[in-house]
Design an enzyme around this catalytic site. Structure first.
Site, PDB file in Angstrom:
ATOM      1  N   GLU A 179       0.837  -1.204   0.000  1.00  0.00           N
ATOM      2  CA  GLU A 179       0.000   0.000   0.000  1.00  0.00           C
ATOM      3  C   GLU A 179       0.869   1.250   0.000  1.00  0.00           C
ATOM      4  O   GLU A 179       0.638   2.197   0.750  1.00  0.00           O
ATOM      5  CB  GLU A 179      -0.962  -0.025   1.201  1.00  0.00           C
ATOM      6  CG  GLU A 179      -1.912  -1.210   1.122  1.00  0.00           C
ATOM      7  CD  GLU A 179      -2.894  -1.310   2.287  1.00  0.00           C
ATOM      8  OE1 GLU A 179      -2.607  -0.764   3.371  1.00  0.00           O
ATOM      9  OE2 GLU A 179      -3.945  -1.927   2.106  1.00  0.00           O
ATOM     10  N   GLU A 276      -6.867  -7.968  -0.750  1.00  0.00           N
ATOM     11  CA  GLU A 276      -7.377  -7.878   0.616  1.00  0.00           C
ATOM     12  C   GLU A 276      -8.879  -7.666   0.552  1.00  0.00           C
ATOM     13  O   GLU A 276      -9.359  -6.529   0.523  1.00  0.00           O
ATOM     14  CB  GLU A 276      -6.698  -6.726   1.390  1.00  0.00           C
ATOM     15  CG  GLU A 276      -5.225  -6.957   1.644  1.00  0.00           C
ATOM     16  CD  GLU A 276      -4.634  -5.993   2.686  1.00  0.00           C
ATOM     17  OE1 GLU A 276      -5.381  -5.161   3.225  1.00  0.00           O
ATOM     18  OE2 GLU A 276      -3.412  -6.094   2.929  1.00  0.00           O
TER      19      GLU A 276
END
Ligand code: NAG
Ligand code: NAG
Ligand code: NAG
Ligand code: NAG
Ligand code: NAG
Length: 648
Positions: A179, A276
């Site tokens: 991320e 995710e």
């Protein structure tokens, strides 16, 4: 296993015949190809660092039985390199043994070696010793940072290379950073460097990918390769090395089309991947317990699978953040994460199957054959115990010489944990009142300089607690020369948010009214080391004072008859602290703030047929009759009734 479901099933084979063992991207048919055949994975996240080693097989077997073809695994750097150049891959840290088990059970692996991982893990997996150089810019091309990263990757990635799918192993893909688009630095030089190191150490055939949220500005910094004719244009100017870089997204189940639209923005072709897909959420101390409904989750999963997408469920089994490893978020203020990482995941913290697991298995069974063997999913472990337990008391300040065997550090002004090379846990800062204080004076710290909690004692009397983003002043009276002690607690370094350089300890000067306090003695406490060596059971300290408030140890022994069951410890009337059984640090408890009211005790830490040593460090105050209860289920305040409703 070829092309179950999805748009890929009718695809022709690649033109050139692929190598015998290959795992590749197909930009024409928008799918993965395993040994040349269209392939889609359904995966679940498990963190070996949050599961005791004796339970690894049970959890992985249950994941396999749920119909998963792969597991997704983070590697926390700081768990393996406690000091620069000192590596630990033993016991619970034996990542190779964990990977061996995944292979033995027929699971593929999607590996996320960081170096930064977030994961609500202390400092996002980065070692605290990086902050020994205070001006280091983490997650950037700062040469000091890159040098540390490179040494680590040179130790870790050679263990990984022979396990890559191409080399006969079960690791199909490897994530670079994590991320990165949500980190302020947006340093393409850094990503380019990582990419080079990963390719150099893992080989050119390895399939690398990134993971970002679906916000476009995050994908822009997180996936700057912009292969396959993407939009953007301000990428890092490096063409995506052929067929082996892929962006992926994170999302809930609310709008699947929109979520994958974001991935397509970054990379118009290739397999759809949700790295995710959230099965639940984490808990912060002082906030409500998070729970997510199974129905919504199952519906979102079904929609993604119908699109032919690859999905990883985060978490499939959350487990527990033992010891001091729990991290914190920063959103307007510092928000430490609880010890339980149950995550409301399909496999509970203790590894039990939930209704959510069965809802997911039903969806998976529509697109692929789930293995036989339901019985494996039905095992239930936790048990209530009722050992007799009488606890001895020792004031923490009375045993300072045991906890800090070396001489304290003298310093005119306070030093940070990092300056004295203490990564985790606790440090005592001691000085003397410079004058008589007959009328109450204000003992104060500059805002946000108590990182993260300071327990204040004057002449050993507990005065109260200073907090990072809370109360920063107390009123005290005393005489010149009275001893002032502040026990500083590190509640976990920030794992996600704007800045990760999260120094601990007293970051500013304490003052008494307007005069600075100086001439400190600083005691770094080695509590875990002495407890592992058998203290205080071997030499019980004598302490006259009993039932007082403030930091103190409560210790005793108890017997577990028969089987060492998993269990949950409840702390009726206790405030906040840390628990060890047989030297194993089970993590922070904080019933006064909640929502977590119990700590998970894996049966594997208990002894059968000989006494178990238990040590509680209570920081603020134990009840008049200190006792502990061992329950067969966890408690969260506000959710006792809800946990029944929530599994619906
Ligand atoms: C999902 O998002 C897409 C694209 O933004 C939008 O067109 C669609 O209406 C949304 N669907 C739902 C059910 O909200
Ligand atoms: C949990 O319960 C404790 C004790 O009753 C209370 O002080 C705390 O505020 C509660 N926390 C939450 C998040 O509800
Ligand atoms: C984050 O870092 C920047 C730049 O170093 C600094 O200006 C800012 O105050 C920091 N933010 C927080 C929340 O610490
Ligand atoms: C404490 O005050 C002294 C004197 O003003 C200053 O030099 C020092 O940097 C301060 N220390 C901290 C940790 O703020
Ligand atoms: C438990 O306490 C005994 C003394 O009662 C001590 O000899 C032993 O080392 C301790 N064991 C552990 C695992 O802490």
């Amino acid at each position: 296993s070829a092309g179950e479901g999805g748009s890929a099933s009718a695809a022709p084979l690649l033109q050139a015949s692929p190598p015998a063992r290959s795992f590749q991207l197909d930009y024409e048919e928008n799918c993965f190809r395993k040994d040349g055949v269209p392939f889609r994975y359904i995966s679940g996240s498990i963190h070996y660092a949050r599961v005791p080693r004796p339970a690894w097989r049970d959890r992985l077997l249950k994941m396999y039985m749920s119909g998963l073809s792969a597991v997704q695994v983070y590697v926390p750097w700081n768990y393996h390199e406690p000091l620069p150049g000192i590596y630990d891959f033993a016991g619970d840290r034996d990542i190779e043994a964990f990977l061996d088990l995944t292979a033995e059970l027929g699971l593929l692996v999607i590996l996320r070696p960081g170096p930064y991982i977030c994961a609500e893990w202390e400092m996002g997996g980065l070692p605290a010793w990086l902050l020994w150089k205070p001006d280091i810019v983490l997650r950037s091309s700062d040469p000091t940072y890159l040098a540390a990263v490179d040494s680590w990757l040179h130790v870790l990635l050679p263990k990984i290379k022979p396990r890559l799918y191409q080399h006969g192993g079960n690791i199909i893909s490897v994530q670079v950073e994590n991320e990165y688009g949500s980190y302020y630095a947006c340093d393409y030089e850094y990503l380019r460097h990582l990419l080079g190191s990963f390719r150099a150490l893992l080989g050119s055939e390895v399939l690398l990918f990134t993971t970002d949220s679906t916000r476009l500005e995050e994908l822009r910094c997180g996936y700057p390769y912009r292969g396959g004719g993407g939009r953007g244009g301000e990428g890092m100017g490096v063409p995506a090395p052929s067929c082996s870089n892929l962006p992926s997204i994170t999302s809930t189940g609310s709008n699947v089309t929109e979520a994958f639209g974001a991935q397509r923005w970054a990379e118009p072709r290739g397999p759809l991947v949700n790295s995710e897909y959230y099965t639940g959420w984490l808990d912060y101390w002082g906030e409500a317990h998070a729970s997510t409904r199974s129905g919504l989750l199952a519906r979102g999963l079904e929609e993604m699978l119908q699109l032919g997408a690859n999905v990883n469920m985060y978490m499939f089994h959350g487990g527990t953040t033992f010891g001091y490893w729990s991290g914190a978020d920063f959103k307007d203020q510092y928000k430490p994460v609880t010890t339980s990482y149950d995550y409301d995941a399909p496999l509970s913290e203790a590894g039990d199957s939930t209704k959510k697991l069965f809802a997911i298995r039903t969806v998976i069974s529509k697109v692929s054959a789930c293995p036989e063997g339901w019985a494996a999913l039905a095992w239930h472990c936790p048990a209530a115990l009722s050992p007799s337990l009488s606890l001895q008391y020792a004031n923490l300040l009375d045993v300072l010489d045991v906890l800090c065997p070396s001489e304290p550090i003298q310093s005119q002004f306070p030093l940070t944990f990092e300056a004295i090379k203490q990564a985790h846990g606790f440090v005592v800062y001691r000085t003397q009142l410079p004058r008589d204080v007959l009328d109450p004076a204000t003992l104060g710290a500059p805002p946000h300089s108590v990182c993260d909690r300071g327990y204040v004692m004057l002449q050993q009397e507990y005065q109260g607690t200073l907090e990072r983003d809370g109360q920063t002043t107390l009123h005290v009276t005393g005489k010149a020369g009275d001893t002032l002690d502040v026990l500083l607690e590190n509640m976990g370094r920030i794992s996600f948010g704007a800045n990760t350089s999260d120094f601990k300890g007293l970051l500013g000067n304490l003052s008494l009214d307007s005069s600075l306090l100086s001439n400190w003695l600083i005691y770094p406490l080695a509590i875990d080391t002495v407890i592992q060596q058998g203290w205080p059971h071997a030499a019980l300290p004598k302490s006259s004072s009993r039932g007082r408030e403030g930091p103190a140890f409560y210790t005793g022994t108890f017997e577990t008859p028969g089987i060492a069951w998993d269990t949950f410890v409840k702390f009726p009337g206790w405030s906040k602290g840390q628990l060890w059984i047989n030297g194993f640090n089970l993590g922070r408890y904080w019933p006064r703030r909640g929502p977590q009211q119990t700590l998970f005790v894996p049966g594997s830490v208990l002894h059968v047929g000989r006494p178990n040593n238990i040590t509680v460090l209570e920081l603020e105050g134990a009840p008049p009759t200190p006792l502990l209860l061992f329950l067969d289920q966890p408690l969260f305040n506000r959710t006792l009734s809800r946990s029944t409703a929530a599994t619906e």
